[in-house]
Enzyme design. Sequence first.
Site, PDB file in Angstrom:
ATOM      1  N   ALA A 136       0.875  -1.176   0.000  1.00 50.11           N
ATOM      2  CA  ALA A 136       0.000   0.000   0.000  1.00 50.11           C
ATOM      3  C   ALA A 136       0.908   1.220   0.000  1.00 50.11           C
ATOM      4  CB  ALA A 136      -0.879  -0.010   1.240  1.00 50.11           C
ATOM      5  N   GLY A 180       0.515  -4.757   1.298  1.00 49.28           N
ATOM      6  CA  GLY A 180      -0.769  -4.795   0.598  1.00 49.28           C
ATOM      7  C   GLY A 180      -0.675  -5.520  -0.724  1.00 49.28           C
ATOM      8  N   GLU A 196      -1.106  -9.010   0.146  1.00 52.00           N
ATOM      9  CA  GLU A 196      -2.504  -9.194   0.578  1.00 52.00           C
ATOM     10  C   GLU A 196      -3.429  -9.273  -0.626  1.00 52.00           C
ATOM     11  OE1 GLU A 196      -2.109  -5.832   3.346  1.00 52.00           O
ATOM     12  OE2 GLU A 196      -2.985  -7.121   4.851  1.00 52.00           O
ATOM     13  N   GLU A 252       4.891  -4.935   7.355  1.00 46.26           N
ATOM     14  CA  GLU A 252       4.200  -3.866   8.074  1.00 46.26           C
ATOM     15  C   GLU A 252       4.734  -3.627   9.478  1.00 46.26           C
ATOM     16  OE1 GLU A 252       2.869  -6.112   6.158  1.00 46.26           O
ATOM     17  OE2 GLU A 252       1.224  -5.272   4.987  1.00 46.26           O
TER      18      GLU A 252
HETATM   19  N1  T1G Z   1       4.622   3.389  -0.336  1.00 42.66           N
HETATM   20  C1  T1G Z   1       5.019   4.572  -0.842  1.00 42.66           C
HETATM   21  N2  T1G Z   1       6.213   4.775  -1.453  1.00 42.66           N
HETATM   22  C2  T1G Z   1       7.035   3.710  -1.538  1.00 42.66           C
HETATM   23  C3  T1G Z   1       6.703   2.439  -1.020  1.00 42.66           C
HETATM   24  C4  T1G Z   1       5.423   2.303  -0.405  1.00 42.66           C
HETATM   25  N3  T1G Z   1       5.004   1.126   0.078  1.00 42.66           N
HETATM   26  N4  T1G Z   1       7.745   1.597  -1.267  1.00 42.66           N
HETATM   27  C5  T1G Z   1       8.681   2.318  -1.900  1.00 42.66           C
HETATM   28  N5  T1G Z   1       8.265   3.572  -2.067  1.00 42.66           N
HETATM   29  C6  T1G Z   1       8.994   4.654  -2.746  1.00 42.66           C
HETATM   30  C7  T1G Z   1      10.236   5.057  -1.986  1.00 42.66           C
HETATM   31  O1  T1G Z   1       9.921   6.028  -1.012  1.00 42.66           O
HETATM   32  C8  T1G Z   1      11.091   5.595  -3.103  1.00 42.66           C
HETATM   33  O2  T1G Z   1      10.574   6.891  -3.407  1.00 42.66           O
HETATM   34  C9  T1G Z   1      10.751   4.700  -4.296  1.00 42.66           C
HETATM   35  O3  T1G Z   1       9.461   4.152  -3.990  1.00 42.66           O
HETATM   36  C10 T1G Z   1      11.752   3.581  -4.488  1.00 42.66           C
HETATM   37  O4  T1G Z   1      11.859   2.914  -3.219  1.00 42.66           O
HETATM   38  C11 T1G Z   1      -2.248  -2.202   3.909  1.00 42.66           C
HETATM   39  C12 T1G Z   1      -0.322  -1.252   5.612  1.00 42.66           C
HETATM   40  C13 T1G Z   1       9.901  -2.264  -2.254  1.00 42.66           C
HETATM   41  C14 T1G Z   1      11.995  -3.202  -1.250  1.00 42.66           C
HETATM   42  O5  T1G Z   1       6.829  -1.650   3.742  1.00 42.66           O
HETATM   43  O6  T1G Z   1      10.821  -1.860   1.270  1.00 42.66           O
HETATM   44  O7  T1G Z   1       1.157  -2.302   2.573  1.00 42.66           O
HETATM   45  O8  T1G Z   1      12.639   8.237  -2.891  1.00 42.66           O
HETATM   46  O9  T1G Z   1      14.299   3.411  -2.973  1.00 42.66           O
HETATM   47  O10 T1G Z   1      15.547   0.112  -2.869  1.00 42.66           O
HETATM   48  O11 T1G Z   1      -1.314  -4.027   5.016  1.00 42.66           O
HETATM   49  O12 T1G Z   1      10.904   0.350  -1.418  1.00 42.66           O
HETATM   50  O13 T1G Z   1      12.169   7.488  -5.225  1.00 42.66           O
HETATM   51  O14 T1G Z   1      10.717   9.233  -4.151  1.00 42.66           O
HETATM   52  O15 T1G Z   1      13.111   1.790  -1.408  1.00 42.66           O
HETATM   53  O16 T1G Z   1      14.337  -0.837  -4.924  1.00 42.66           O
HETATM   54  C15 T1G Z   1       4.243  -2.235   3.079  1.00 42.66           C
HETATM   55  C16 T1G Z   1       8.343  -0.574   1.522  1.00 42.66           C
HETATM   56  C17 T1G Z   1       3.583  -0.907   3.017  1.00 42.66           C
HETATM   57  C18 T1G Z   1       7.686  -1.939   1.539  1.00 42.66           C
HETATM   58  C19 T1G Z   1      12.091  -1.494  -3.068  1.00 42.66           C
HETATM   59  N6  T1G Z   1       5.366  -2.272   2.155  1.00 42.66           N
HETATM   60  N7  T1G Z   1       9.260  -0.444   0.395  1.00 42.66           N
HETATM   61  O17 T1G Z   1      13.362  -1.042  -2.632  1.00 42.66           O
HETATM   62  O18 T1G Z   1      13.505   1.192  -3.849  1.00 42.66           O
HETATM   63  S1  T1G Z   1       2.304  -0.737   4.211  1.00 42.66           S
HETATM   64  C20 T1G Z   1       6.601  -1.932   2.593  1.00 42.66           C
HETATM   65  C21 T1G Z   1      10.455  -1.101   0.389  1.00 42.66           C
HETATM   66  C22 T1G Z   1       1.134  -1.849   3.682  1.00 42.66           C
HETATM   67  C23 T1G Z   1      -1.005  -3.018   4.083  1.00 42.66           C
HETATM   68  C24 T1G Z   1       0.138  -2.295   4.686  1.00 42.66           C
HETATM   69  C25 T1G Z   1      11.322  -0.848  -0.794  1.00 42.66           C
HETATM   70  C26 T1G Z   1      11.304  -1.974  -1.835  1.00 42.66           C
HETATM   71  P1  T1G Z   1      11.583   8.041  -3.964  1.00 42.66           P
HETATM   72  P2  T1G Z   1      13.265   2.351  -2.765  1.00 42.66           P
HETATM   73  P3  T1G Z   1      14.273  -0.173  -3.615  1.00 42.66           P
END
Ligand code: T1G
Length: 691
Positions: free
Chosen positions: A63, A103, A106, A126
Amino acid sequence: MAVEVIHEGATILLRLSNGPVNALSVGNGFVGDIMAKVRLAVSDPACRTIVVTGAGRMFCGGADISDFDGDPAQIGLLRDLIAAVEDSGKPVIMAIHGMALGGGLELAMAGHVRIAQAGSRLGLPEVTLGLLPGAGGTQRLARLIGAGAALDMMLSGKPVTAERALSLGLVDQLVDGDVVEAALEVARNAPPLRRTGALPVPADLGEAIEGRRAKLRGGLSQAPTRIIDCVAALSDDLAAGLALEAELFGELMRSEASRGLRHAFFGERTVARIPGLSGDVRPREVRHVGVIGGGLMGTGITLALLNAGVPVTMVELRADALAKAEASIRKTIQRDVEKGRIDQAVADARIAAFTPATELDALSDADLVIEAVFEDMGVKKQVFSALDAITRPDAILASNTSTLDLDAIAALVADPSRVVGLHFFSPANIMRLLEVVRGRETAPDVLATAMAFGKRVGKVSVVSGVCDGFIGNRMFEEYLRQVWFMLEEGALPQQIDAAMERWGMAMGPCRTMDLAGQDIGWAIRKRRAVEQPDRPYSGVIDRICELSRFGQKTGKGIYVYPDGRTAEPDPEITKLIEDYSAEIGLTRRAISDEEIVSRCLLALINEGARIVGDGIAYRPVDVDMIYLHGYGFGRERGGPMFQADLMGLPAMLDRLRTLAAGRNGWAWTPAPLIEQLAAKGGRFEDLNIQG
Ligand code: T1G
C-alpha cells in the site's frame, strides 16, 4: 499510474503500474482504477479468467505508506478491492515477479491462484512500520501457510523467497520463465475458485499463539502484540476477523511508534536528495579506492568497503601497524563465515579485494582516497600535500575527520574542489550513518559521487556543512552538557542512562561516553574552553577524567568494568559527584526521569534547529536520520526534530524559555528557527519537502 487491460482470448490481463514499486495508492486513485477494471472484467461475459501482474521490476511493494498520514478511512477502498477479487465468480490468477510486499501480497492472497517467478520475494513488512497487515493479511496468511509460519513472517517483517513460499503453500506454482505466460496458461485451463478466506482455521493456531506471545519483547510499538491478537481471533467468521484487524490497524496507524517508523522510512530516502543539485550532475566512476591509516577507523572503513564488494588498497606507513590491520580485517571477515553470515567463497573474495601497502604511491591510480589518519592538522597536512602530488587530478580526496575544519584540509591541496568529508561512525563496518561533509569548495559532482558511494557501501548518507562537530557531534555536545549539569545538580549516571534507555535511546549518555572514550570528550571540552569560554561545561566530568578514568578501554570511567565489558555503578564516582556538588555550593535535588528526558531531548532539538537554520543541514529530517543511524536514537521515536513536531513548537518554545530563565539559562537560548516556526504555527516537517 495506469492499469493496462489486455485481452488474451477469454482471459483479461490487468497490468498494474504505479511508480517504481506499483504502490497501491488510494490517494492518487490507483486502487480505485484497479477496482473499476476488476469489476469490468468480472462483468464481461467474454471474460472467463483474470490475470493480475505488475509492471516494471516487481508485482507490488505494498500500500502507499504516505496514504496513512491522510484520511484513515482511505484504506477501506483497498480492503474492498481485495474482497472483490476474492469473491469474484471468475478465477483471478496472480502472476508475481520481483517483490510482493504488504498490501501487494494481501492482494495476491485474495487471488485464487498464485504463480511466482523464481527469485521473487514475498513478505508482510508492516511490523517494521509499526503497523499490522491491515488488508486481510492477518486473516489470510495463516489460512494458507499455518499460524506459526504466518506469525514468523509477520512478526519479523522479513520476506521469503518464492521457493520458500512454494514450500509453505503461499504460492501454487514456481516458474523460471515468463510468469505472465505461465499464468495465462493456467487461466486457459480454468482453475478452481479456491477462496483463501474460506479456508479453515489452521490447526496449529493455539500453540503458535502461545509460543510467540511469550517471546514478545517490550518496545514502543504495539504492532507485534496486535498481530498476534488478530491471528488469535481467527475463526470461521472471516468478517469478524477482518473487522478486528481493521480496528487494530487504525489504532496502530495513529500511534507515535508507527508515525516515527514511517517518518524514518521516507527520511532515509529524502536525505539522498541534494537540494539544488541539477539533474545533469553525474557521479564520477569509483573503481579503485584507497584508505590511508590502519587504525581503528581505517580498518573499519576498509571492512565496510570490502563487505560491499569494493576493492581497497590500504596504505599504512608503519609495516607493523599494517600487518595488525590486515590481521584484524581477515579475522573479522572469517568471523562472519563462522557465524554463518557469509560463505567461505564470499570471504575469500573480500580478502582478495584487499591490497596492503606502505607507500602512498600505491594510490597513484585511485579514483577515491579516504584519509583516516590521526586527528591532527599537522598529520593531515603531510598526507594531503603528498596526495596532491601523487594522485590523479580527477581523484577525489576524502577526509574522515570528525573534529577538524574540512575547509582547512581542502586548502592543503591545489584543487580544493576535489576534497570532501566522509565521516564514518565507529565501528565503521557496523554503523550505517555516513556524514558527507561538503566543503566550501567541494564540486557538485564530487558531492554527488560521495553520496552515491555512501549508498553503494550500504550507508545512510547525510550531507553536512562545515562547522565544529558537523551535525551529529555538534548536537551531542549540547546533549552531554545537560547530562553533566544534571550530575552536579542531583542526578547520578545510572539514573540518567536508565531514563534515556527506557525512553528509547539504545545506550545512555554516560555509558556511551565510557564506550567512545571519556578522553575524547575531554579533549573537545578543553578545546572549546578556549574557543567558547562563555559556554562552560560542568567540571564534574573533568574530575573523572583527571583520574585517568577514560571508560571501558581503561577498565574504569563513569562506571567500572569488572569483566571489561559490563558497566557497573561505582560508589567512588557517586561520592566524587556528591563532593563536587558540595564543593561548588550546590544543594543536590531529586531530578525526575521526565526532566532528564526533556532536557536531553530539548538540547538536541534546539541545537538541531540552529544547525538547520545555519544551513549546515539541508532539512530537519536530515538531523533525524543522523540521530537514528549514528546515535542510537530509538527508530520508533523518529528523531529529535520529529519529536519536536509531536510536542508542538509553541509548547516547546515555552519550555525552552522557562529553562532559559533558570540555572545556566544561557545554554537554552531558543534557536531563531524555532521562534520563527512557532510564531506562524509551523512545524519542522514543513521544511522537509525540499530536494
Ligand atoms: N509506499 C510509498 N512509497 C514507496 C513504497 C510504499 N510502500 N515503497 C517504496 N516507495 C517509494 C520510496 O519512497 C522511493 O521513493 C521509491 O518508492 C523507491 O523505493 C495495507 C499497511 C519495495 C523493497 O513496507 O521496502 O502495505 O525516494 O528506494 O531500494 O497491510 O521500497 O524514489 O521518491 O526503497 O528498490 C508495506 C516498503 C507498506 C515496503 C524497493 N510495504 N518499500 O526497494 O527502492 S504498508 C513496505 C520497500 C502496507 C497493508 C500495509 C522498498 C522496496 P523516492 P526504494 P528499492
